[in-house]
Design a protein around this motif. Structure first.
Motif, PDB file in Angstrom:
ATOM      1  N   PRO A  26       0.837  -1.208   0.000  1.00  0.00           N
ATOM      2  CA  PRO A  26       0.000   0.000   0.000  1.00  0.00           C
ATOM      3  C   PRO A  26       0.868   1.252   0.000  1.00  0.00           C
ATOM      4  O   PRO A  26       1.972   1.261   0.546  1.00  0.00           O
ATOM      5  N   VAL A  27       0.387   2.310  -0.648  1.00  0.00           N
ATOM      6  CA  VAL A  27       1.113   3.575  -0.673  1.00  0.00           C
ATOM      7  C   VAL A  27       0.152   4.692  -0.268  1.00  0.00           C
ATOM      8  O   VAL A  27      -1.050   4.622  -0.557  1.00  0.00           O
ATOM      9  N   PRO A  28       0.640   5.745   0.397  1.00  0.00           N
ATOM     10  CA  PRO A  28      -0.246   6.809   0.923  1.00  0.00           C
ATOM     11  C   PRO A  28      -0.616   7.856  -0.131  1.00  0.00           C
ATOM     12  O   PRO A  28      -0.346   9.045   0.023  1.00  0.00           O
ATOM     13  N   TYR A  29      -1.226   7.385  -1.216  1.00  0.00           N
ATOM     14  CA  TYR A  29      -1.586   8.301  -2.297  1.00  0.00           C
ATOM     15  C   TYR A  29      -3.051   8.134  -2.681  1.00  0.00           C
ATOM     16  O   TYR A  29      -3.682   7.125  -2.384  1.00  0.00           O
ATOM     17  N   ALA A  30      -3.562   9.142  -3.363  1.00  0.00           N
ATOM     18  CA  ALA A  30      -4.914   9.107  -3.926  1.00  0.00           C
ATOM     19  C   ALA A  30      -4.815   9.555  -5.375  1.00  0.00           C
ATOM     20  O   ALA A  30      -3.842  10.211  -5.773  1.00  0.00           O
ATOM     21  N   GLU A  31      -5.812   9.193  -6.169  1.00  0.00           N
ATOM     22  CA  GLU A  31      -5.766   9.519  -7.597  1.00  0.00           C
ATOM     23  C   GLU A  31      -6.920  10.433  -7.988  1.00  0.00           C
ATOM     24  O   GLU A  31      -8.042  10.272  -7.525  1.00  0.00           O
ATOM     25  N   MET A  32      -6.610  11.389  -8.849  1.00  0.00           N
ATOM     26  CA  MET A  32      -7.601  12.289  -9.427  1.00  0.00           C
ATOM     27  C   MET A  32      -7.627  12.072 -10.929  1.00  0.00           C
ATOM     28  O   MET A  32      -6.573  11.909 -11.560  1.00  0.00           O
ATOM     29  N   SER A  33      -8.826  12.060 -11.504  1.00  0.00           N
ATOM     30  CA  SER A  33      -8.964  11.859 -12.940  1.00  0.00           C
ATOM     31  C   SER A  33     -10.153  12.668 -13.452  1.00  0.00           C
ATOM     32  O   SER A  33     -11.002  13.105 -12.662  1.00  0.00           O
ATOM     33  N   PRO A  34     -10.235  12.906 -14.785  1.00  0.00           N
ATOM     34  CA  PRO A  34     -11.369  13.667 -15.314  1.00  0.00           C
ATOM     35  C   PRO A  34     -12.696  13.020 -14.940  1.00  0.00           C
ATOM     36  O   PRO A  34     -12.882  11.815 -15.097  1.00  0.00           O
ATOM     37  N   VAL A  71     -12.285  11.363  -7.866  1.00  0.00           N
ATOM     38  CA  VAL A  71     -11.191  11.068  -6.930  1.00  0.00           C
ATOM     39  C   VAL A  71     -11.460   9.738  -6.224  1.00  0.00           C
ATOM     40  O   VAL A  71     -12.609   9.346  -6.030  1.00  0.00           O
ATOM     41  N   THR A  72     -10.367   9.070  -5.851  1.00  0.00           N
ATOM     42  CA  THR A  72     -10.528   7.864  -5.052  1.00  0.00           C
ATOM     43  C   THR A  72     -11.014   8.254  -3.665  1.00  0.00           C
ATOM     44  O   THR A  72     -10.691   9.337  -3.165  1.00  0.00           O
ATOM     45  N   GLY A  73     -11.793   7.391  -3.030  1.00  0.00           N
ATOM     46  CA  GLY A  73     -12.397   7.704  -1.740  1.00  0.00           C
ATOM     47  C   GLY A  73     -11.399   7.725  -0.600  1.00  0.00           C
ATOM     48  O   GLY A  73     -10.274   7.210  -0.718  1.00  0.00           O
ATOM     49  N   THR A  77      -7.402   2.227  -0.472  1.00  0.00           N
ATOM     50  CA  THR A  77      -5.969   2.023  -0.296  1.00  0.00           C
ATOM     51  C   THR A  77      -5.336   1.731  -1.645  1.00  0.00           C
ATOM     52  O   THR A  77      -5.605   0.698  -2.260  1.00  0.00           O
ATOM     53  N   MET A  78      -4.511   2.627  -2.119  1.00  0.00           N
ATOM     54  CA  MET A  78      -3.848   2.468  -3.411  1.00  0.00           C
ATOM     55  C   MET A  78      -2.601   1.610  -3.255  1.00  0.00           C
ATOM     56  O   MET A  78      -1.882   1.721  -2.247  1.00  0.00           O
ATOM     57  N   ASN A  79      -2.348   0.752  -4.242  1.00  0.00           N
ATOM     58  CA  ASN A  79      -1.112  -0.027  -4.199  1.00  0.00           C
ATOM     59  C   ASN A  79      -0.075   0.596  -5.120  1.00  0.00           C
ATOM     60  O   ASN A  79      -0.363   1.525  -5.888  1.00  0.00           O
ATOM     61  N   LEU A  80       1.124   0.075  -5.056  1.00  0.00           N
ATOM     62  CA  LEU A  80       2.240   0.674  -5.786  1.00  0.00           C
ATOM     63  C   LEU A  80       2.034   0.620  -7.297  1.00  0.00           C
ATOM     64  O   LEU A  80       2.359   1.579  -8.005  1.00  0.00           O
ATOM     65  N   PRO A  96      -0.500  13.007  -2.724  1.00  0.00           N
ATOM     66  CA  PRO A  96      -0.540  12.461  -1.363  1.00  0.00           C
ATOM     67  C   PRO A  96      -1.967  12.408  -0.831  1.00  0.00           C
ATOM     68  O   PRO A  96      -2.755  13.346  -1.038  1.00  0.00           O
ATOM     69  N   HIS A  97      -2.305  11.326  -0.170  1.00  0.00           N
ATOM     70  CA  HIS A  97      -3.662  11.116   0.337  1.00  0.00           C
ATOM     71  C   HIS A  97      -4.119  12.283   1.205  1.00  0.00           C
ATOM     72  O   HIS A  97      -5.266  12.739   1.125  1.00  0.00           O
ATOM     73  N   LYS A  98      -3.220  12.809   2.023  1.00  0.00           N
ATOM     74  CA  LYS A  98      -3.587  13.886   2.950  1.00  0.00           C
ATOM     75  C   LYS A  98      -3.894  15.195   2.228  1.00  0.00           C
ATOM     76  O   LYS A  98      -4.481  16.111   2.818  1.00  0.00           O
ATOM     77  N   THR A  99      -3.493  15.295   0.947  1.00  0.00           N
ATOM     78  CA  THR A  99      -3.825  16.486   0.165  1.00  0.00           C
ATOM     79  C   THR A  99      -5.329  16.602  -0.032  1.00  0.00           C
ATOM     80  O   THR A  99      -5.893  17.701  -0.025  1.00  0.00           O
TER      81      THR A  99
END
Length: 365
Positions: A26-34, A71-73, A77-80, A96-99
């Motif tokens: 797991p990595v502490p990130y989130a994803e944003m997309s159109p 955006v991911t919720g 939990t995002m993986n590498l 970063p997820h905290k963003t």
């Protein structure tokens, strides 16, 4: 086993192991997309996005599309592997997820915050639009929020209209704190209020609420700075002269304010604001019509162009970021107020686009 075969097998197994590890790590990130875009002049899920009654409206064609970011919720939990794919995908952003979600924020809290921001953006969009059209909008002071375990908890409620404190009429929300702090901690203060339910019933009719008025006596307590408080935040509510409703579920946040405002102006004004053109955009808006910046601008321009947008109304403070990677065929139009946006739409409608304020990477047009 030949050495070459053994080496190939070992490499294959190593690659499989790395892929498995990437999926599991797991990595502490989130994803944003159109995300999806919605035409504020049209229908969504079978009903008009903007519904106005009690005032003459006019047919509106073309597109004034609000744009969104998917955006991911907060609990995802995002993986590498997903993070690397997102970094390599030109149209997406891995942050970063905290963003996006402050540490400790639950999914329910995030949804509630987005819903509140969306509701407030609708309110401000209505006010800004009517101000642009010089239609008066009355205001009243209400209980914005109540602090748990403070004197007002259970006695006053969010949405209650505050008409007076200790018999002194409240003319602005700032009056409430001034009148309460005249007291010493431990003294009684009397609020004259109209319950939220009675106020809402009157507002649906476009009238200032008067029925149900009652007095509530509270004992003040001492704040950390020594002032007398009762534990409320006073807010401002608007009384619209006719009914305006935004029907759009599953959307949160404040960034659609500008496009809602323009849609309302178009429906309340003779003629056709867009001239049949496809215009999209984004931006928060306040009661005075000031357009504010938003997040995820590059993904919103991508989503708009994919749907066919020719022009994109861009908040002034987002211009530099948007101009760095503008989708081919999309023209960015810089706006700072609803007035700027209305003037820009007039040029677009008349096919007089040479003088449109544009965006550049320096932020200057």
């Amino acid at each position: 086993m030949p050495r070459r075969t053994a080496t190939l097998l070992a490499s294959t197994l190593m690659l499989i192991a790395l892929l498995c590890a990437g999926v599991l790590i797991p990595v502490p990130y989130a994803e944003m997309s159109p995300g999806p875009t919605v035409n504020t002049l049209g229908d969504h899920d079978g009903e008009p996005v903007l519904q106005i009654s009690g005032r003459k409206t006019y047919p509106a064609t073309g597109h004034l599309n609000m744009t969104t970011v998917r955006v991911t919720g907060p609990d995802y939990t995002m993986n590498l592997v997903e993070a690397v794919y997102g970094w390599l995908n030109h149209d997406n952003a891995v942050v970063p997820h905290k963003t996006l979600y402050p540490e400790g924020q639950t999914a329910e809290q995030a949804d509630q915050e987005n819903a509140e921001e969306f509701s407030q953006s609708q309110e401000s969009a209505k006010v800004a639009a009517l101000n642009q059209l010089h239609v008066p909008v009355a205001t009243q002071t209400v209980v914005g929020s109540v602090v748990k375990d403070k004197p007002a908890d259970g006695r006053l409620h969010a949405g209650d209209v505050i008409t007076a404190v200790d018999g002194t009429a409240v003319k602005a929300n700032t009056d409430v704190a001034k009148l309460v702090t005249r007291h010493k901690p431990g003294e009684k203060v009397v609020f004259t209020v109209i319950p939220a339910k009675d106020a809402a019933a009157a507002e649906k009719k476009g009238k200032r609420p008067t029925a149900g008025r009652k007095q509530i006596s509270l004992t003040t307590e001492k704040a950390d700075d020594g002032r007398a408080i009762v534990g409320i935040q006073a807010g401002v509510d608007h009384i619209f002269p006719f009914h305006i409703d935004v029907k759009l579920a599953d959307v949160g946040g404040p960034s659609a304010g500008l496009m809602f405002s323009l849609g309302i102006v178009d429906k309340l004004t003779p003629g056709n604001m867009t001239g049949g053109r496809f215009v999209a955009g984004t931006g928060t808006i306040d009661d005075k019509g000031k357009v504010g910046p938003i997040g995820g601008i590059s993904m919103k321009t991508v989503g708009a162009r994919e749907k066919g947008a020719e022009f994109f109304l861009t908040p002034k403070e987002n211009c530099a970021a948007a101009a760095k990677d503008t989708p081919a065929g999309l023209r960015l139009v810089k706006v700072d107020t609803i007035g700027d946006a209305v003037k820009a739409m007039e040029k677009i409608r008349n096919d007089d686009t040479q003088g449109l304020p544009s965006c550049s990477t320096s932020g200057r047009s």
